[in-house]
Design an enzyme around this catalytic site. Sequence first.
Site, PDB file in Angstrom:
ATOM      1  N   HIS A   1     -34.675  28.294  54.735  1.00  0.00           N
ATOM      2  CA  HIS A   1     -34.228  27.897  56.077  1.00  0.00           C
ATOM      3  C   HIS A   1     -35.021  28.628  57.155  1.00  0.00           C
ATOM      4  CE1 HIS A   1     -31.169  26.773  59.180  1.00  0.00           C
ATOM      5  NE2 HIS A   1     -31.562  27.920  59.708  1.00  0.00           N
ATOM      6  N   GLU A   2     -35.079  29.940  57.060  1.00  0.00           N
ATOM      7  CA  GLU A   2     -35.761  30.703  58.103  1.00  0.00           C
ATOM      8  C   GLU A   2     -37.254  30.395  58.133  1.00  0.00           C
ATOM      9  OE1 GLU A   2     -34.285  32.191  60.469  1.00  0.00           O
ATOM     10  OE2 GLU A   2     -32.305  31.944  59.568  1.00  0.00           O
TER      11      GLU A   2
ATOM     12  N   HIS B   1     -42.028  25.806  62.375  1.00  0.00           N
ATOM     13  CA  HIS B   1     -41.895  25.194  63.698  1.00  0.00           C
ATOM     14  C   HIS B   1     -42.723  25.979  64.721  1.00  0.00           C
ATOM     15  CE1 HIS B   1     -38.787  23.172  66.632  1.00  0.00           C
ATOM     16  NE2 HIS B   1     -39.983  22.641  66.726  1.00  0.00           N
TER      17      HIS B   1
ATOM     18  N   HIS C   1     -37.974  27.591  60.422  1.00  0.00           N
ATOM     19  CA  HIS C   1     -38.182  28.031  61.808  1.00  0.00           C
ATOM     20  C   HIS C   1     -39.610  28.555  61.988  1.00  0.00           C
ATOM     21  CE1 HIS C   1     -34.142  27.580  63.323  1.00  0.00           C
ATOM     22  NE2 HIS C   1     -33.614  28.410  62.447  1.00  0.00           N
TER      23      HIS C   1
END
Length: 669
Positions: A459-460, A466, A463
């Site tokens: 998940h991280e 992104h 980020h």
Amino acid sequence: MSNPFLEPSTLDYQLPPFAAIRDEHYLPAFDAGFAEHLAEIDSITGSGEPASFENTLVALERAGGTLDRVARVFFSNSVSHATEAVQELEQQIAPRVAEHEDNVLLNRALFERLRQVPVDGLDEESARLVEEYLRRFVRAGAELDDDAQATLRRLNAELSALSTEFSQKLLKDTNDSALLLGTAEELDGLSADAISAAATAASDAGHPGKYLLTLILPTAQPALESLTDRDVRRRLHEASVTRGARGNDADTLAVAVRMTALRAERAALLGFDTHAAAATDNQTAPSLEAIMDRMRELAAPAVRNARAEAAELEAEAGHAIEPWDWAYYAAKVRKAKFDVDLEALRPYFELERVLQDGVFYAAHRLYGLSFTERPDLAGYHPDVRVWEVFNEDGSGLGLFLGDFYTRDTKKGGAWMNSFVDQSRLEGTRAVVINNLNISMPGAGEPTLLSYDQVVTLFHEFGHALHGLFSDVTFPLFAGTSVPRDFVEYPSQVNEMWILWPEVIAHYARHHETGEALPQDVIDRLHAAGAWGEGFETTAYLGATLLDLAWHSLPAGTVIEDPLAFEAAALADAGVDFAPVPPRYRTSYFSHIFAGGYAASYYAYIWSEMLDADTVEWFKSSGGLTRENGDHFRRELLSRGNGIDPLEAFRRFRGRDAELQPLLVRRGLA
């Protein structure tokens, strides 16, 4: 020694020169940064030339370099490595940063000049930059009269100080609330590596020969799934849910109440009924009413599912289920129904292998990325590692830093920060970091992850991608600088690769034997995927609706008993199911009182609607292919906030998102 913040870093990708940075550099650098930025703004407003895009917007985007460099490092350290010295500095610096932001955003001459900038002939991103600056100035109070602006400055200064106070008190009480145990027998049920980590934590805290169960930020503590001693489970759960509400010098409740009152007063000053209305006015969700309707629409079936799950747990336990029983008996029911034992998977999830052969491998297969560790580049703490990230053609994309282990100076949870934003205007490429809170293993022992920690790692890194893939001109729009209810979407999408056949076969191998995780176990993990969604969704919605309740209070409302208010808010929202407490209670809800998510915690499930729809697209389009990765990167991940994020989604998906995939995933269809 010269101050390393006063000039751009000469290291690769302008990585901050952490080895040269000392605590005594921060205050002088902030002083210089404030003065430099205001002088640059005076130069913009004092220009004798008519306002133009170049001499106003571009100049404003280039301004504040020193302040940006020191603020990014300092405020990252304030949550990642908050030593006593850093905490003392934060108490001085945070209110001054708030004051400086007001000095910029309430500058009438600058606002008037922005309004004079002609927009005819500008490209899409440039026109959006003008629009975004004007919107930010108006929302910050640029149109208020002098008396109202003076009040606004007072509110902002106090809120900044209170946010720092909440964060520091919570860190202290979280550390102080860790459960200290005297014997290994009390840890029965935990794996050998988890017991070793507890012994190491106790020794590091000055309790050799004992065992310390440290707390993670959410209500649910990982050890509750395995501990066989029910009283130890109870004590651990109670330590978790009473943090910040123990009536000691680290109690956060009065701070939270004061913050919600000040936010309500500020919202009224800016023309909004409540802080929730103000906070959601510029998000992708169409309105606060739409958000509330969606959350209530999801709450009833979620609680219904949680009650059904509780009935199964009670049948297994033979007694009523308390909050500290849920994870323990859920594991037993999962084992009985699906033959899945998540604790038994830990030997297959060794950190280095999951990172290199899972997270990085998926990014290589999907986007063509490669990663080279750079031990010559230092982080802000010895635990921090640095990788250089390359595109498929060998060109440098940026730097990725990983800070994976917990420590007393790090706040709970997991997050991504940016030290350098990508910008074509500035010629910069991204430098990003992921922070997790994994327990440090004993000396010479492997770091074995829980399944939840594997999810967090993927998940991280979503980020991080992104941020790394950002391809915008202006720093204001870089990477994750998107609306709060959109920012979680790319990170959630990256979770889909955890169980993707080619990916899990590559990383899920026993740390001692090298044996691959058997396919039948993976199949059972898929089958068990929806089990427990009643609990997860109810706990999440409890926190979300609590956040919205606090921030839907009109100005002037007095809350005498915050815990009574919390209980009433959960009951009014229909999510007051005692065995399933909210993911965060008021006293340790760092997201909304120290993390920028005030009235925005709904963002996770709002983003998940886009995520679930995107997962369906990947599955129907061939999955883990370079063509799919390039399309997602080009149309969405690279866009930052340079175009309307929902328009970026439409260009990627070919239509608006549909709700049905989310309802199916959450067991709410």
